[in-house]
Motif scaffolding. Sequence first.
Motif, mmCIF file in Angstrom:
data_model
loop_
_atom_site.group_PDB
_atom_site.id
_atom_site.type_symbol
_atom_site.label_atom_id
_atom_site.label_comp_id
_atom_site.label_asym_id
_atom_site.label_seq_id
_atom_site.Cartn_x
_atom_site.Cartn_y
_atom_site.Cartn_z
ATOM 1 N N LEU A 151 -8.007 21.892 27.993
ATOM 2 C CA LEU A 151 -7.350 22.806 28.921
ATOM 3 C C LEU A 151 -7.729 22.479 30.365
ATOM 4 N N PHE A 152 -9.014 22.222 30.587
ATOM 5 C CA PHE A 152 -9.449 21.907 31.944
ATOM 6 C C PHE A 152 -9.017 20.510 32.369
ATOM 7 N N MET A 153 -8.705 19.647 31.405
ATOM 8 C CA MET A 153 -8.127 18.368 31.791
ATOM 9 C C MET A 153 -6.774 18.599 32.456
ATOM 10 N N VAL A 154 -5.967 19.491 31.867
ATOM 11 C CA VAL A 154 -4.680 19.821 32.481
ATOM 12 C C VAL A 154 -4.892 20.450 33.855
ATOM 13 N N TYR A 155 -5.836 21.390 33.928
ATOM 14 C CA TYR A 155 -6.121 22.026 35.210
ATOM 15 C C TYR A 155 -6.513 20.988 36.266
ATOM 16 N N ASN A 156 -7.395 20.057 35.876
ATOM 17 C CA ASN A 156 -7.868 19.062 36.824
ATOM 18 C C ASN A 156 -6.847 17.952 37.081
ATOM 19 N N MET A 157 -5.920 17.749 36.173
ATOM 20 C CA MET A 157 -4.798 16.859 36.469
ATOM 21 C C MET A 157 -3.909 17.459 37.546
ATOM 22 N N GLN A 158 -3.774 18.772 37.523
ATOM 23 C CA GLN A 158 -2.917 19.435 38.497
ATOM 24 C C GLN A 158 -3.572 19.580 39.862
ATOM 25 N N VAL A 159 -4.902 19.531 39.907
ATOM 26 C CA VAL A 159 -5.617 19.714 41.177
ATOM 27 C C VAL A 159 -5.152 18.735 42.259
ATOM 28 N N PRO A 160 -5.141 17.416 42.012
ATOM 29 C CA PRO A 160 -4.677 16.510 43.066
ATOM 30 C C PRO A 160 -3.162 16.383 43.139
ATOM 31 N N VAL A 161 -2.445 16.745 42.065
ATOM 32 C CA VAL A 161 -1.005 16.492 42.012
ATOM 33 C C VAL A 161 -0.176 17.626 42.602
ATOM 34 N N LEU A 162 -0.538 18.877 42.332
ATOM 35 C CA LEU A 162 0.296 19.984 42.805
ATOM 36 C C LEU A 162 0.396 20.064 44.331
ATOM 37 N N PRO A 163 -0.680 19.808 45.097
ATOM 38 C CA PRO A 163 -0.487 19.747 46.554
ATOM 39 C C PRO A 163 0.502 18.638 46.955
ATOM 40 N N LEU A 164 0.416 17.485 46.284
ATOM 41 C CA LEU A 164 1.362 16.403 46.578
ATOM 42 C C LEU A 164 2.768 16.781 46.135
ATOM 43 N N TYR A 165 2.883 17.497 45.018
ATOM 44 C CA TYR A 165 4.181 17.970 44.541
ATOM 45 C C TYR A 165 4.784 18.954 45.534
ATOM 46 N N GLY A 166 3.945 19.856 46.059
ATOM 47 C CA GLY A 166 4.417 20.781 47.076
ATOM 48 C C GLY A 166 4.870 20.066 48.334
ATOM 49 N N LYS A 167 4.106 19.068 48.753
ATOM 50 C CA LYS A 167 4.499 18.282 49.921
ATOM 51 C C LYS A 167 5.798 17.533 49.661
ATOM 52 N N HIS A 168 5.957 16.997 48.435
ATOM 53 C CA HIS A 168 7.180 16.298 48.035
ATOM 54 C C HIS A 168 8.398 17.219 48.124
ATOM 55 N N LEU A 169 8.193 18.499 47.823
ATOM 56 C CA LEU A 169 9.289 19.469 47.868
ATOM 57 C C LEU A 169 9.508 20.034 49.271
ATOM 58 N N GLY A 170 8.678 19.614 50.230
ATOM 59 C CA GLY A 170 8.871 20.043 51.611
ATOM 60 C C GLY A 170 8.090 21.273 52.018
ATOM 61 N N MET A 171 7.064 21.659 51.245
ATOM 62 C CA MET A 171 6.269 22.823 51.610
ATOM 63 C C MET A 171 5.371 22.526 52.808
ATOM 64 N N SER A 172 5.107 23.554 53.612
ATOM 65 C CA SER A 172 4.146 23.456 54.709
ATOM 66 C C SER A 172 2.738 23.578 54.155
ATOM 67 N N PRO A 173 1.693 23.237 54.953
ATOM 68 C CA PRO A 173 0.316 23.419 54.461
ATOM 69 C C PRO A 173 0.018 24.844 54.017
ATOM 70 N N ALA A 174 0.526 25.832 54.764
ATOM 71 C CA ALA A 174 0.294 27.232 54.373
ATOM 72 C C ALA A 174 0.978 27.546 53.050
ATOM 73 N N GLN A 175 2.190 27.045 52.849
ATOM 74 C CA GLN A 175 2.897 27.271 51.587
ATOM 75 C C GLN A 175 2.195 26.575 50.430
ATOM 76 N N ILE A 176 1.681 25.368 50.683
ATOM 77 C CA ILE A 176 0.928 24.663 49.640
ATOM 78 C C ILE A 176 -0.297 25.478 49.236
ATOM 79 N N GLY A 177 -0.986 26.064 50.229
ATOM 80 C CA GLY A 177 -2.150 26.884 49.933
ATOM 81 C C GLY A 177 -1.791 28.088 49.071
ATOM 82 N N ILE A 178 -0.659 28.736 49.379
ATOM 83 C CA ILE A 178 -0.217 29.881 48.585
ATOM 84 C C ILE A 178 0.176 29.446 47.182
#
Length: 383
Positions: free
Chosen positions: A20-47
């Motif tokens: 389970l934590f492997m999935v969590y830790n896979m998402q740690v570096p990827v979801l901020p990049l995914y948010g940036k890929h979708l055009g989110m601002s830094p504040a939106q990425i944080g939320i």
Amino acid sequence: MQTSYWSRNFILILIGNALLFMVYNMQVPVLPLYGKHLGMSPAQIGIFVGAIMFAALITRLFVPWFSDRFSKKVLLVVGILLYLLAAVGYPLLGSFGLLVFLRLFNGLGHGITTTYFATSAAAELPNDKIGEGMGYFGIGTMVTASLAPLLALDLVHRRGFAVFFLACIGILFAAMLAIFGTSKPTQPAVETVEAAPVFDRQFLPQCGLVFVLGVLMSGVMTFTPIYAEIRHLSVISGFFFVAAIAGVVIRPIVGRTFDHRGPRAILLLNTVLLTAGVLMIAFVDRNWLLLVAGVLYGVADGAIYPTLQAWIFKETTLANRDTATGMFLNSYDLGMGLGAVILGWVVEAVGYQGMFLVLTAVATIYIVLALLLSRHSRELGAA
């Protein structure tokens, strides 16, 4: 001769938690990049990233109610299913609002699984081996975490986000199979006379310290991948890898030290290392410096969190362990959630380097907090 705590149940719980934590830790570096890929601002990425923690926090307020009505096995299966729902939905939803809503569902699963994996493992351990046993329990998390960033970032770069989320789904199915293989706890059930409280003042030292740790971790995990790209550094996956390896190496030592000497010395040494690691990230301009920062960060993270967790298990009873764990994890997740959101705003105000300098100041204060709040823990060292 003392019976080994390496039971079939403990091993399967360790494996399920690690996956389970492997999935969590896979998402740690990827979801901020995914948010940036979708055009989110830094504040939106944080939320977006931090929403999981707020949902987990609310979920754990109902831990006593859950514990009275359902077995830990049922609750773990439900929690993993909620994680699966989120993993399926992330690549299908493109708007910021819908993704945050889905992240909240992920948080429900996170709140349930992190609480009941930890308490299920602790239920398999004798009290005089809590520190050592939970240290090894944490190693499972750290081993998979060491592989997670490498696998995640490689999948994203080579195959895209869709394949990445498919991999998450497969790993979560494996975690569920591990839980299906467990049987009833080896320790006898405890009769509960009255409902355990959601809040208990005796755990404020541990919860205060893990709250600040959550703030620090959220800044490092959420914004280091983007900061490394801005600095044109190519070893962000290596940063998380060496951090996880350092955590794996340190945890058995930390567990044995806790059982014999208590948490004070461990906390003081490793808060200093954490401060040094965050400061190094702020000024990093070479790949090798980022890797050194990863080692410092990994040692500190691999020592502080399990020490605080073992400390709270040592001071609670088996009857209210679920509630104490919920309070502890809520404090950490509140720090993670608030940290991601507030630090996103800080990035917009002063930039990424300025944010890491603010984080260094927080880490410096953390050293003082560890010194003050662990004063009354000296009696734990007389094991």
